[in-house]
Design a protein around this motif. Sequence first.
Motif, mmCIF file in Angstrom:
data_model
loop_
_atom_site.group_PDB
_atom_site.id
_atom_site.type_symbol
_atom_site.label_atom_id
_atom_site.label_comp_id
_atom_site.label_asym_id
_atom_site.label_seq_id
_atom_site.Cartn_x
_atom_site.Cartn_y
_atom_site.Cartn_z
ATOM 1 N N LEU A 37 0.993 0.514 7.208
ATOM 2 C CA LEU A 37 0.450 -0.350 8.257
ATOM 3 C C LEU A 37 1.184 -0.123 9.573
ATOM 4 N N GLN A 38 2.493 -0.001 9.528
ATOM 5 C CA GLN A 38 3.253 0.224 10.753
ATOM 6 C C GLN A 38 2.847 1.528 11.425
ATOM 7 N N VAL A 39 2.613 2.579 10.647
ATOM 8 C CA VAL A 39 2.159 3.855 11.213
ATOM 9 C C VAL A 39 0.805 3.667 11.891
ATOM 10 N N LEU A 40 -0.119 2.997 11.216
ATOM 11 C CA LEU A 40 -1.430 2.758 11.820
ATOM 12 C C LEU A 40 -1.304 1.956 13.109
ATOM 13 N N LEU A 72 8.639 8.983 5.513
ATOM 14 C CA LEU A 72 7.620 8.922 6.557
ATOM 15 C C LEU A 72 6.609 10.052 6.379
ATOM 16 N N TYR A 73 7.073 11.257 6.157
ATOM 17 C CA TYR A 73 6.147 12.384 6.060
ATOM 18 C C TYR A 73 5.295 12.338 4.781
ATOM 19 N N ARG A 74 5.826 11.783 3.698
ATOM 20 C CA ARG A 74 4.984 11.555 2.507
ATOM 21 C C ARG A 74 3.897 10.533 2.827
ATOM 22 N N THR A 75 4.271 9.508 3.568
ATOM 23 C CA THR A 75 3.320 8.472 3.969
ATOM 24 C C THR A 75 2.259 9.053 4.890
ATOM 25 N N LEU A 76 2.666 9.895 5.842
ATOM 26 C CA LEU A 76 1.700 10.527 6.743
ATOM 27 C C LEU A 76 0.712 11.378 5.953
ATOM 28 N N LYS A 77 1.206 12.102 4.969
ATOM 29 C CA LYS A 77 0.314 12.930 4.145
ATOM 30 C C LYS A 77 -0.707 12.069 3.415
ATOM 31 N N ARG A 78 -0.250 10.972 2.853
ATOM 32 C CA ARG A 78 -1.174 10.064 2.154
ATOM 33 C C ARG A 78 -2.227 9.507 3.108
ATOM 34 N N LEU A 79 -1.805 9.156 4.300
ATOM 35 C CA LEU A 79 -2.753 8.606 5.288
ATOM 36 C C LEU A 79 -3.754 9.669 5.740
ATOM 37 N N VAL A 80 -3.297 10.908 5.894
ATOM 38 C CA VAL A 80 -4.209 12.012 6.244
ATOM 39 C C VAL A 80 -5.197 12.228 5.098
ATOM 40 N N ASP A 81 -4.691 12.268 3.865
ATOM 41 C CA ASP A 81 -5.541 12.476 2.691
ATOM 42 C C ASP A 81 -6.589 11.369 2.553
ATOM 43 N N ALA A 82 -6.248 10.167 2.988
ATOM 44 C CA ALA A 82 -7.172 9.029 2.910
ATOM 45 C C ALA A 82 -8.074 8.945 4.138
ATOM 46 N N ASP A 83 -7.933 9.903 5.063
ATOM 47 C CA ASP A 83 -8.716 9.941 6.297
ATOM 48 C C ASP A 83 -8.494 8.714 7.180
ATOM 49 N N THR A 104 -7.826 7.622 13.029
ATOM 50 C CA THR A 104 -9.267 7.816 12.863
ATOM 51 C C THR A 104 -9.945 6.453 13.003
ATOM 52 N N GLU A 105 -11.264 6.462 13.120
ATOM 53 C CA GLU A 105 -12.002 5.192 13.191
ATOM 54 C C GLU A 105 -11.804 4.382 11.915
ATOM 55 N N SER A 106 -11.806 5.066 10.767
ATOM 56 C CA SER A 106 -11.586 4.329 9.515
ATOM 57 C C SER A 106 -10.155 3.791 9.449
ATOM 58 N N GLY A 107 -9.204 4.504 10.048
ATOM 59 C CA GLY A 107 -7.827 4.016 10.107
ATOM 60 C C GLY A 107 -7.702 2.785 10.973
ATOM 61 N N ARG A 108 -8.413 2.765 12.096
ATOM 62 C CA ARG A 108 -8.397 1.598 12.982
ATOM 63 C C ARG A 108 -9.005 0.395 12.257
ATOM 64 N N ALA A 109 -10.130 0.617 11.582
ATOM 65 C CA ALA A 109 -10.783 -0.469 10.844
ATOM 66 C C ALA A 109 -9.877 -0.984 9.728
ATOM 67 N N ARG A 110 -9.212 -0.060 9.040
ATOM 68 C CA ARG A 110 -8.320 -0.452 7.939
ATOM 69 C C ARG A 110 -7.125 -1.247 8.452
ATOM 70 N N ALA A 111 -6.590 -0.864 9.617
ATOM 71 C CA ALA A 111 -5.475 -1.611 10.213
ATOM 72 C C ALA A 111 -5.917 -3.038 10.533
ATOM 73 N N GLN A 112 -7.140 -3.196 11.039
ATOM 74 C CA GLN A 112 -7.651 -4.537 11.348
ATOM 75 C C GLN A 112 -7.776 -5.390 10.083
ATOM 76 N N VAL A 113 -8.321 -4.798 9.019
ATOM 77 C CA VAL A 113 -8.471 -5.522 7.754
ATOM 78 C C VAL A 113 -7.103 -5.948 7.225
ATOM 79 N N GLU A 114 -6.153 -5.028 7.262
ATOM 80 C CA GLU A 114 -4.821 -5.318 6.740
ATOM 81 C C GLU A 114 -4.106 -6.373 7.591
ATOM 82 N N ALA A 115 -4.257 -6.298 8.901
ATOM 83 C CA ALA A 115 -3.636 -7.291 9.782
ATOM 84 C C ALA A 115 -4.212 -8.682 9.515
ATOM 85 N N ARG A 116 -5.519 -8.753 9.298
ATOM 86 C CA ARG A 116 -6.146 -10.052 8.988
ATOM 87 C C ARG A 116 -5.649 -10.584 7.644
#
Length: 135
Positions: A37-40, A72-83, A104-116
Amino acid sequence: MFSLQGIQPHQRVEEEIVMTRRRRSTDQEGALSLLMLQVLLVLTEGDRHGYAMLQEIESRTGKTFDTGVATLYRTLKRLVDADLIREVSPEPGGHSQRRSYGLTESGRARAQVEARRLESIVRWAQSTEVLGSES
């Protein structure tokens, strides 16, 4: 009590449960890890390379969140893999060896869902004696 590679059997099961949760942490229904979430959140402010992300996370958390570069870089890889994020080209004149990432747009949407989701948990905590009421 017998041990398997220095880990008690119940600890091994707990570790496997945690690892299963981590693998699923980018599923649509699963909660993101705090670092994800912090990365997003950092990337909502613009593209960054890994070290800049770590600096921003440290700054925003008052240096209370400490993570290693490998994590951090393992986390970045997971986030890239999840688009949820994507690798972007370095800025002209920037350091070409550094990998930069963008949201990505899906990353922005996911950050909003997680923040809520977290906001509702904080409201719950405020309604208890844990944080008290804001009023």
